[in-house]
Design a protein around this motif. Sequence first.
Motif, PDB file in Angstrom:
ATOM      1  N   TRP A 102      -4.709   5.204   3.026  1.00 22.54           N
ATOM      2  CA  TRP A 102      -3.869   4.477   2.415  1.00 22.54           C
ATOM      3  C   TRP A 102      -4.745   4.020   0.781  1.00 22.54           C
ATOM      4  O   TRP A 102      -5.599   4.384   0.723  1.00 22.54           O
ATOM      5  CB  TRP A 102      -3.919   3.011   3.106  1.00 22.54           C
ATOM      6  N   LEU A 103      -3.818   3.592   0.207  1.00 19.91           N
ATOM      7  CA  LEU A 103      -4.124   3.419  -1.208  1.00 19.91           C
ATOM      8  C   LEU A 103      -3.302   2.325  -1.848  1.00 19.91           C
ATOM      9  O   LEU A 103      -2.308   2.051  -1.581  1.00 19.91           O
ATOM     10  CB  LEU A 103      -3.784   4.753  -1.979  1.00 19.91           C
ATOM     11  N   MET A 159      -6.696   0.573  -6.538  1.00 24.87           N
ATOM     12  CA  MET A 159      -8.165   1.542  -6.133  1.00 24.87           C
ATOM     13  C   MET A 159      -8.047   2.735  -6.933  1.00 24.87           C
ATOM     14  O   MET A 159      -6.690   3.302  -7.068  1.00 24.87           O
ATOM     15  CB  MET A 159      -7.711   1.750  -4.654  1.00 24.87           C
ATOM     16  N   ASP A 160      -8.997   3.241  -6.945  1.00 24.73           N
ATOM     17  CA  ASP A 160      -9.383   4.719  -7.770  1.00 24.73           C
ATOM     18  C   ASP A 160      -9.246   5.796  -6.808  1.00 24.73           C
ATOM     19  O   ASP A 160      -8.787   6.899  -7.533  1.00 24.73           O
ATOM     20  CB  ASP A 160     -10.485   4.578  -8.694  1.00 24.73           C
ATOM     21  N   GLN A 161      -8.966   5.732  -5.607  1.00 23.20           N
ATOM     22  CA  GLN A 161      -8.928   6.621  -4.710  1.00 23.20           C
ATOM     23  C   GLN A 161      -8.508   6.090  -3.387  1.00 23.20           C
ATOM     24  O   GLN A 161      -8.747   4.898  -3.077  1.00 23.20           O
ATOM     25  CB  GLN A 161     -10.242   7.553  -4.663  1.00 23.20           C
ATOM     26  N   ALA A 162      -8.018   7.203  -2.366  1.00 23.09           N
ATOM     27  CA  ALA A 162      -7.464   6.616  -1.190  1.00 23.09           C
ATOM     28  C   ALA A 162      -8.545   6.694  -0.271  1.00 23.09           C
ATOM     29  O   ALA A 162      -9.707   7.028  -0.484  1.00 23.09           O
ATOM     30  CB  ALA A 162      -6.682   7.583  -0.608  1.00 23.09           C
ATOM     31  N   LYS A 172       0.841  -1.173   0.060  1.00 21.20           N
ATOM     32  CA  LYS A 172      -0.076   0.062   0.070  1.00 21.20           C
ATOM     33  C   LYS A 172       0.917   1.245   0.017  1.00 21.20           C
ATOM     34  O   LYS A 172       2.042   1.156   0.367  1.00 21.20           O
ATOM     35  CB  LYS A 172      -0.882  -0.062   1.221  1.00 21.20           C
ATOM     36  N   LEU A 173       0.320   2.426  -0.402  1.00 14.13           N
ATOM     37  CA  LEU A 173       0.848   3.726  -0.065  1.00 14.13           C
ATOM     38  C   LEU A 173       0.292   4.280   0.866  1.00 14.13           C
ATOM     39  O   LEU A 173      -1.109   4.392   1.051  1.00 14.13           O
ATOM     40  CB  LEU A 173       0.594   4.575  -1.640  1.00 14.13           C
TER      41      LEU A 173
END
Length: 357
Positions: A338-339, A343-346, A327-328
């Motif tokens: 987190w992202l 995923m298209d958004q956090a 994850k970011l």
Amino acid sequence: MVIFRTRIRLFIISILLGLIAVPSLQTSTLGQNSSTQKSTATYPVAPPPNRVDPLPDDRDVLERQAETDYRISNLLKDFTGNLWVASWRGLSRIDPNTGNIIARVSLPNLKIDALAQDKVGRLWVGNYQGLTRVDPRTNEITAQNLLLPSKRVLSLLIDKRGYLWTGTDAGLVLVSPDEGLIMTTVKNLPGVSGNAMTLDADGHLWVGTLDGLVRVNTASALVIKRIDNLPGGTVQALAISPEGLIWAGMPNQLLVVNPKTGIVMRSVTPLRGKNVTSVSFAEDGSVWVGTSNGLLRLNPSTGALLDQVAGLPSSRVLTIAPDVGNKLWVGTSEGLAWLMPTMDQARPHFGFGRSVK
């Protein structure tokens, strides 16, 4: 006589009707003993004035009650793969795979700005009251109250020898992490404040200050190069690219600097005019850039914009930790998010934000 009797009769009738007041014994002696008398004030029949909130005695208390600050100031992946989350509400450790909070560490000061892990795994925490060493196995404080030039610690870095560099708003300090003792202080640091630090390929320490970049020899603690006259002056975020170039975030742009020559190679076009607060390179070679108005992912070779992240708790990004638990992780002024690549958004982490009091 008739007239006199008539006047007496009218006078008596007036007294009975209350039209004439008869002096009492107290009032008749007022002139003789006026010092013992108390005057009685009369007030108009009216409702009391509206209350003014807060009352004077409460105003000072309310003015000193600061609103809770949910900022996430620093993120650190430790040797075990866990993620340490530093905030202005304390220090926590989470499992980045599940997001579960493993521990919350009790510290004497909650407003944390910097984190570092030394070569034997001890955690160093910089806050507004100085420097603290924490044993991550027990979450206990094992050292604190070092005599730094300033108690406000802004940045921390472990050099290649394993020594701890501490950046404060009044200069740099070299600390022995084993003994927890100060080894030396960099006096008269150009630009004064050690806002951010990174190491180049040769192991030299680069410091972002209020007046540009400074290179310090970690062995001698001497300043060996200074890059000033940068547009914007203050350097507040630093990272080294896989090619060994310095990426310096400033209040108005993002610069790429050659550490060997000290030459500014370019200003990254999409970040011109933006307040760059954090920079971090991902394993895929791309670079994540946090600003006071959003999070971007760039191609470091061309500067092309690859992604712009939506769904953050706040557009003011303070710290970034890519590739942790697949994850970011993003620390913002209003909490943690987190992202994942798919995923298209956090998404916000509900353990760090206004949803949790």
